[in-house]
Design a protein around this motif. Structure first.
Motif, mmCIF file in Angstrom:
data_model
loop_
_atom_site.group_PDB
_atom_site.id
_atom_site.type_symbol
_atom_site.label_atom_id
_atom_site.label_comp_id
_atom_site.label_asym_id
_atom_site.label_seq_id
_atom_site.Cartn_x
_atom_site.Cartn_y
_atom_site.Cartn_z
ATOM 1 N N CYS A 201 0.820 -1.303 -0.135
ATOM 2 C CA CYS A 201 0.095 0.142 -0.071
ATOM 3 C C CYS A 201 0.853 1.153 -0.034
ATOM 4 C CB CYS A 201 -1.091 -0.323 1.062
ATOM 5 S SG CYS A 201 -0.351 -0.077 2.799
ATOM 6 N N CYS A 202 1.993 1.265 0.751
ATOM 7 C CA CYS A 202 3.021 2.599 0.860
ATOM 8 C C CYS A 202 3.469 2.921 -0.713
ATOM 9 C CB CYS A 202 3.960 2.161 1.858
ATOM 10 S SG CYS A 202 3.425 2.141 3.411
ATOM 11 N N GLU A 203 3.899 1.539 -1.270
ATOM 12 C CA GLU A 203 4.733 1.506 -2.853
ATOM 13 C C GLU A 203 3.510 2.014 -3.573
ATOM 14 O OE1 GLU A 203 7.625 1.379 -3.417
ATOM 15 O OE2 GLU A 203 8.437 0.017 -1.704
ATOM 16 N N GLU A 204 2.364 2.029 -3.443
ATOM 17 C CA GLU A 204 1.271 2.315 -4.503
ATOM 18 C C GLU A 204 0.929 3.613 -3.993
ATOM 19 O OE1 GLU A 204 -2.013 0.060 -3.886
ATOM 20 O OE2 GLU A 204 -1.358 -1.750 -4.885
ATOM 21 N N ALA A 205 1.164 4.317 -2.747
ATOM 22 C CA ALA A 205 1.112 5.540 -2.416
ATOM 23 C C ALA A 205 1.988 6.471 -2.937
ATOM 24 C CB ALA A 205 0.908 5.644 -0.686
ATOM 25 N N LYS A 206 3.484 5.981 -2.666
ATOM 26 C CA LYS A 206 4.542 6.709 -3.329
ATOM 27 C C LYS A 206 4.442 6.808 -4.644
ATOM 28 C CE LYS A 206 8.745 5.685 -2.053
ATOM 29 N NZ LYS A 206 9.951 5.030 -1.750
ATOM 30 N N ALA A 207 4.209 5.896 -5.639
ATOM 31 C CA ALA A 207 3.856 5.892 -6.919
ATOM 32 C C ALA A 207 2.805 6.764 -7.307
ATOM 33 C CB ALA A 207 3.675 4.553 -7.330
ATOM 34 N N ALA A 208 1.668 6.877 -6.601
ATOM 35 C CA ALA A 208 0.741 7.785 -7.077
ATOM 36 C C ALA A 208 0.985 9.298 -6.804
ATOM 37 C CB ALA A 208 -0.511 7.434 -6.230
ATOM 38 N N TRP A 209 1.815 9.449 -5.508
ATOM 39 C CA TRP A 209 2.261 10.688 -5.107
ATOM 40 C C TRP A 209 3.295 11.384 -6.289
ATOM 41 C CZ3 TRP A 209 5.227 11.513 0.200
ATOM 42 C CH2 TRP A 209 5.330 12.895 0.364
ATOM 43 N N ARG A 210 4.352 10.638 -6.671
ATOM 44 C CA ARG A 210 5.193 11.221 -7.636
ATOM 45 C C ARG A 210 4.419 11.397 -8.871
ATOM 46 N NH1 ARG A 210 11.066 8.196 -9.598
ATOM 47 N NH2 ARG A 210 11.235 9.466 -11.575
ATOM 48 N N LYS A 211 3.364 10.527 -9.089
ATOM 49 C CA LYS A 211 2.668 10.523 -10.561
ATOM 50 C C LYS A 211 1.946 11.852 -10.709
ATOM 51 C CE LYS A 211 -0.413 8.090 -13.600
ATOM 52 N NZ LYS A 211 -1.170 6.661 -13.891
ATOM 53 N N GLU A 212 1.492 12.316 -9.634
ATOM 54 C CA GLU A 212 0.730 13.585 -9.583
ATOM 55 C C GLU A 212 1.600 14.862 -9.694
ATOM 56 O OE1 GLU A 212 -1.311 14.080 -5.643
ATOM 57 O OE2 GLU A 212 -2.726 12.040 -5.965
ATOM 58 N N ILE A 213 2.794 14.551 -9.156
ATOM 59 C CA ILE A 213 3.839 15.600 -9.164
ATOM 60 C C ILE A 213 4.123 15.826 -10.713
ATOM 61 C CG2 ILE A 213 6.134 16.521 -8.547
ATOM 62 C CD1 ILE A 213 5.506 15.306 -5.966
ATOM 63 N N GLU A 214 4.616 14.758 -11.159
ATOM 64 C CA GLU A 214 4.915 14.594 -12.565
ATOM 65 C C GLU A 214 3.852 15.244 -13.672
ATOM 66 O OE1 GLU A 214 8.114 10.898 -12.549
ATOM 67 O OE2 GLU A 214 6.195 10.568 -12.873
ATOM 68 N N ALA A 215 2.702 14.889 -13.216
ATOM 69 C CA ALA A 215 1.686 15.225 -14.327
ATOM 70 C C ALA A 215 1.256 16.794 -14.044
ATOM 71 C CB ALA A 215 0.277 14.608 -13.697
ATOM 72 N N ALA A 216 1.502 17.310 -12.621
ATOM 73 C CA ALA A 216 1.307 18.835 -12.572
ATOM 74 C C ALA A 216 2.482 19.332 -13.216
ATOM 75 C CB ALA A 216 1.439 19.035 -11.186
ATOM 76 N N MET A 217 3.725 18.886 -13.213
ATOM 77 C CA MET A 217 5.016 19.757 -13.979
ATOM 78 C C MET A 217 4.520 19.618 -15.457
ATOM 79 S SD MET A 217 7.477 20.541 -11.915
ATOM 80 C CE MET A 217 8.908 20.311 -12.832
ATOM 81 N N ALA A 218 4.106 18.427 -15.926
ATOM 82 C CA ALA A 218 4.028 18.336 -17.229
ATOM 83 C C ALA A 218 2.915 19.336 -17.951
ATOM 84 C CB ALA A 218 3.381 17.069 -17.551
ATOM 85 N N GLY A 219 2.079 19.743 -16.823
ATOM 86 C CA GLY A 219 0.844 20.902 -17.218
ATOM 87 C C GLY A 219 1.254 22.199 -17.507
ATOM 88 N N ILE A 220 2.711 22.265 -16.880
ATOM 89 C CA ILE A 220 3.191 23.740 -16.739
ATOM 90 C C ILE A 220 3.850 24.112 -18.183
ATOM 91 C CG2 ILE A 220 4.883 25.472 -15.846
ATOM 92 C CD1 ILE A 220 4.889 23.903 -13.241
ATOM 93 N N PRO A 221 3.155 25.207 -18.890
ATOM 94 C CA PRO A 221 3.782 25.523 -20.449
ATOM 95 C C PRO A 221 5.164 25.928 -20.108
ATOM 96 C CG PRO A 221 1.980 26.618 -19.643
ATOM 97 C CD PRO A 221 2.095 26.187 -18.536
ATOM 98 N N GLU A 222 5.978 25.909 -21.330
ATOM 99 C CA GLU A 222 7.290 26.145 -21.582
ATOM 100 C C GLU A 222 7.425 27.737 -21.084
ATOM 101 O OE1 GLU A 222 8.831 25.127 -25.250
ATOM 102 O OE2 GLU A 222 8.697 22.935 -25.208
ATOM 103 N N PHE A 223 8.682 28.042 -20.635
ATOM 104 C CA PHE A 223 8.980 29.428 -20.436
ATOM 105 C C PHE A 223 8.252 30.314 -21.425
ATOM 106 C CE2 PHE A 223 11.399 33.239 -20.198
ATOM 107 C CZ PHE A 223 11.268 33.691 -19.169
ATOM 108 N N ARG A 224 8.527 30.272 -22.632
ATOM 109 C CA ARG A 224 8.143 30.927 -23.697
ATOM 110 C C ARG A 224 6.660 31.286 -23.946
ATOM 111 N NH1 ARG A 224 10.563 27.076 -28.444
ATOM 112 N NH2 ARG A 224 9.619 25.340 -27.926
ATOM 113 N N SER A 225 6.184 30.255 -23.256
ATOM 114 C CA SER A 225 4.695 30.420 -23.470
ATOM 115 C C SER A 225 4.093 31.542 -22.257
ATOM 116 C CB SER A 225 3.990 29.015 -22.885
ATOM 117 O OG SER A 225 4.299 28.076 -23.785
ATOM 118 N N PHE A 226 4.977 31.857 -21.309
ATOM 119 C CA PHE A 226 4.509 32.962 -20.559
ATOM 120 C C PHE A 226 4.985 34.237 -21.256
ATOM 121 C CE2 PHE A 226 4.705 29.369 -18.031
ATOM 122 C CZ PHE A 226 3.796 29.429 -16.922
ATOM 123 N N VAL A 227 5.883 34.459 -22.062
ATOM 124 C CA VAL A 227 6.131 35.584 -22.689
ATOM 125 C C VAL A 227 5.121 36.394 -23.508
ATOM 126 C CG1 VAL A 227 7.686 36.812 -24.014
ATOM 127 C CG2 VAL A 227 8.354 34.880 -22.727
#
Length: 253
Positions: free
Chosen positions: A227-253
């Motif tokens: 259950c802990c391994e699953e929780a760790k994997a889910a936690w990391r997956k959430e962070i990676e998904a959030a990071m992937a959702g941030i546009p490239e820097f040039r998109s903010f210009v």
């Protein structure tokens, strides 16, 4: 009386430049016309007049070597301030062969000098280099980055940093979550120890978002329940998904 640079003292040179520290450079007009666009031929005197330039002799001695058919200077061990000065001069005078190698070397110095590289890339329209340099500015003090960036990039950079700060805050907030362990018939006691051990590796440093492999390694050095391994994997997956959702820097210009 000003002296000529040793590499550029040909009596056949028909254009004479002078560096800001007083050194003369005898250059052939034909090479300027062929290899640059920043020295308009009509504006360059051939009557023996000296044309002053704003750059130092050390910068010009490197720069002018790139307009001749000879082996160009190796920049592998050049100090960053000298590289930055050469890169700016190459862009200013459009010395194409120097522009290319300077762009490559400016990329090579990352993650060091990230704000300087970001500013250089933005000034001279190298969007891929802007994208690569921006994440390395995460932990550089705000005042330091703002002092180096062109004015038009300050607000986009702040928005870019804010987007990553939100991801970091959300990532740390996950440590408040828990989960049920069927075998223990209670809230998982292993996760109570593992969760803070992982969370503390984030600290409050945005750069930690680039070290998920390290952060999500076995934090307590013990084998976790499924259950802990699953929780760790889910936690990391959430962070990676959030990071992937941030546009490239040039998109903010």
């Amino acid at each position: 009386m000003p002296e000529y640079a040793k590499l550029f003292n040909s009596p056949e040179a028909d254009v004479i430049f002078q560096s800001c520290d007083g050194v003369l450079f005898g250059i052939h007009r034909a090479n300027l016309q062929t290899n640059t666009e920043g020295f308009p031929p009509a504006e360059i005197s051939t009557s023996g007049e000296i044309v002053p330039l704003a750059e130092s002799s050390s910068t010009l001695e490197l720069l002018f070597q790139y307009i001749y058919p000879r082996r160009h200077p190796a920049l592998d061990e050049i100090a960053f301030p000298d590289l930055a000065a050469l890169a700016e001069a190459a862009e200013k005078y459009q010395v194409f062969s120097a522009m290319n190698i300077c762009r490559i070397r400016m990329r090579d110095v990352l993650p060091n000098y990230a704000p300087e590289v970001l500013a250089y890339a933005a000034r001279h329209d190298y969007p891929f280099l802007v994208h690569e340099a921006a994440p390395f500015t995460f932990d550089v003090p705000l005042a330091d980055v703002v002092a180096m960036l062109p004015e038009n990039l300050i607000l986009p950079w702040i928005k870019y940093i804010d987007a990553h700060t939100k991801v970091l805050h959300d990532a740390i907030a996950v440590r408040q979550r828990t989960h049920y362990n069927n075998a223990q018939n209670t809230q998982c006691r292993f996760w109570k120890a593992e969760r803070p051990a992982i969370a503390q590796h984030f600290g409050h440093a945005l750069q930690s978002l680039r070290r998920l492999n390290v952060i999500f390694a076995d934090g307590m050095g013990t084998k976790l329940s499924g259950c802990c391994e699953e929780a760790k994997a889910a936690w990391r997956k959430e962070i990676e998904a959030a990071m992937a959702g941030i546009p490239e820097f040039r998109s903010f210009v």
